[in-house]
Motif scaffolding. Sequence first.
Motif, short mmCIF file in Angstrom:
data_model
loop_
_atom_site.label_atom_id
_atom_site.label_comp_id
_atom_site.label_asym_id
_atom_site.label_seq_id
_atom_site.Cartn_x
_atom_site.Cartn_y
_atom_site.Cartn_z
N SER A 99 0.86 -1.19 0.00
CA SER A 99 0.00 0.00 0.00
C SER A 99 0.89 1.23 0.00
O SER A 99 1.78 1.37 0.84
CB SER A 99 -0.92 0.01 1.22
N TRP A 103 -5.77 4.56 6.52
CA TRP A 103 -4.73 3.72 7.13
C TRP A 103 -5.27 2.89 8.28
O TRP A 103 -4.78 1.79 8.54
CB TRP A 103 -3.57 4.59 7.62
N LEU A 137 -6.60 -0.30 6.90
CA LEU A 137 -5.52 -1.19 6.48
C LEU A 137 -4.84 -1.81 7.69
O LEU A 137 -4.47 -3.00 7.67
CB LEU A 137 -4.50 -0.42 5.64
N VAL A 176 3.81 -0.75 3.91
CA VAL A 176 3.07 0.51 3.83
C VAL A 176 4.10 1.60 3.52
O VAL A 176 4.87 2.01 4.39
CB VAL A 176 2.33 0.80 5.15
N THR A 229 4.81 5.12 2.92
CA THR A 229 4.20 6.44 3.10
C THR A 229 5.03 7.29 4.05
O THR A 229 5.77 6.76 4.88
CB THR A 229 2.76 6.30 3.64
N ALA A 263 -0.32 7.69 9.26
CA ALA A 263 0.05 6.28 9.16
C ALA A 263 1.19 5.93 10.10
O ALA A 263 1.14 4.93 10.83
CB ALA A 263 0.44 5.94 7.72
N TRP A 272 0.99 -0.34 14.53
CA TRP A 272 0.83 -1.39 13.54
C TRP A 272 1.27 -2.74 14.12
O TRP A 272 2.14 -2.79 14.99
CB TRP A 272 1.68 -1.09 12.30
N VAL A 324 6.19 0.07 7.97
CA VAL A 324 5.77 1.40 7.53
C VAL A 324 7.02 2.24 7.32
O VAL A 324 7.74 2.55 8.27
CB VAL A 324 4.84 2.06 8.56
#
Length: 684
Positions: A511, A520, A523, A537, A539, A544, A549, A555
């Motif tokens: 993503s 987010w 997700l 992820v 980003t 986010a 997570w 991420v």
Amino acid sequence: MPSRPTVAIAVLTFRRPEDIEASLPRLVAQAASYPGHAYVQVIDNDPSASARDVVGSFPGDDVRYAHEPTPGIAAARNRALAEVDDADLLVFIDDDERPGDGWLDALVRTYEDHPGVLGVVGPVVSEFAHAPEPWILAGRFFTRRRLPTGTVVDVVATNNLLLDLRLLRSLGLAFDNRFGLTGGSDTLFSHDARLQGGRFVWCDEALVTDVVPPERLTRDWVVRRSYRSGNSWSRTNLAVCVGPGARLRQRASLLAQGTVRVAGGALRWTAGRLTGSLSQRAQGTRNIARGSGMVAGILGHRYSEYAREVPQVSEPSLARPRVAVVLGHAQDPEEWRRRHEAGLAWDVTPYGYEKAQRWFDMAWARSHPEGRLGRRLREAFRQRLGFDLVHAFRNRRLVADSDVVWTHTEREHLAVLAVQRLERKSRRTPVIAQTVWLWDEWADLPAWRRRLYASLLRGAEVELVHSRCNREISRRRVTGREVLLVPFGSASVAGETGAEVAPSGRSLVLSIGNDRHRDWEALREAARSLPEVDFAVATRSPRATGLDWPANATVAPVTNVRDLAALYSSAAVVAVPLLDNAHASGATVCIEALSAGRPLVVSDAGGIADYVEGEATLVPVGEPDALTKAIIDAVSEQSDAAGDRSADRGLTQDDYVGRYVLVTRCLLEGAPWDPRISAFAPVG
């Protein structure tokens, strides 16, 4: 005796006035001899309407005319279907074909003798402008099938085809514009009809003659036609597959077929070379070309046999039109070029606008050197106004010396329009104002900003948006202006390579995006529900990076093109979770995923469905469970890359820039807006 059905004979034409002039008397005679009501419907696919005068020379209602400027044979066929709403049957014939005696009556009688059929197909034989060379005859390039009348056929062409309009409309059938410039829309039409129970039968008495001009009687042309035939065959067979698993199986089958054709053709050519057989060499070449086209179609190559150049602007005087490209302060073209050379950007210039140099002299706004005080002053104005007035002011001479201004977001076009208003010059350079986020933010803006922005927007010649949602809101919020939908297009990821990201054997869900309309949270819930799957992820979004997570999610931003290519090449599925928006958030990632051939799961928001129609699983906004299920389904059917699927929907960077060229051409010439500007189809 019951009355005979009403028949419309549809002849499609593109810049062949001599052919249409020669064919119309014959078609009118066929209609007159038919023992029922029949007429001829001409569809002129030339944007300049070159057949209008020829058709107008035929008196009465026996010959009707319709102008369909949207390029491509699929658009012309669909226009024919729409025009003949008073007919029971529609018969397609090409403008370079001549019907034989009793042709129309034979088609209709076969239709009446076979109740329930969707259509009747007739044979086509070739007549040559001059004798073809022996190699072409030996290769049987112009040899077509002949079958007994009543034989059921699976694949039909529209060069001699009768259709039952009532049955066709009940099945909801039409021709796919994605194949309008490449050929194959009639083949796909056959597939769709067969899947819905439609049947076609042969009528061998309904003969038409194809008049082959000299330019088609060359080895180069016949070989390219064979290649295109194989290419469109693969693409149409893949287009009807539902789901990655079905596409993978079909891709494997087509690869095998194409490879066998190439290998068999090579053996045949070799045998012909050794034995001196002309037919073996020619037919071997034909098989190699068709097989190569099939393999290329599997890999995502689209051969546009009917492609038309984006028309150039007519200039009665000396220089080409000059376009000023005004982008943000951080998008200085020289700095961007260095980023591209360092592998930090796909594009040579932002959004590929340099591709328009074929038609225009392109000039770029520069990011002028500034000290600390100058930067603070510019940023203060930008924060207060919502657009970079100082940057536009520094580039005011560039704008004044150009014929038209291109902008990419409201941050640029509002600034240019504001500078023009402050200068109060008698001559003002036309501005093409592209808007991205403004209409998402409109309701939350202070009243004074809304009044200012509305006033400035009315000074633009046209506003461009990337989604129908934005278009509708824009037209409603600030009335009395031209607002056009312009589908975005992006650089292709196809063919890019990178190191493998997920060598562990675990599936990877990718993503990407920094847009504030990414969901987010949804997700993250999907990642928590799927501990057996890895999530990447990519980003910089604080929303986010600030979330908690699970361990199976990484991420981190992507800093270069190679790493981004590696992520796409390793992903089992690309997920684009979205919040409600109006600007087709996520379009760039969707296009990149399509070009990389990756399965897509996308939230249905902001008009994004127009970009991924038939190519992605759409899920409701704000429903993590639906997102999770769609990801599970996509991962379970994961397959090898499916080839570049962005080109068929006209989502390449060439298509996007081509739309800007068309907008500019229409604006400078005072012409009506070209339909290709807003179509999700190749510009050609």
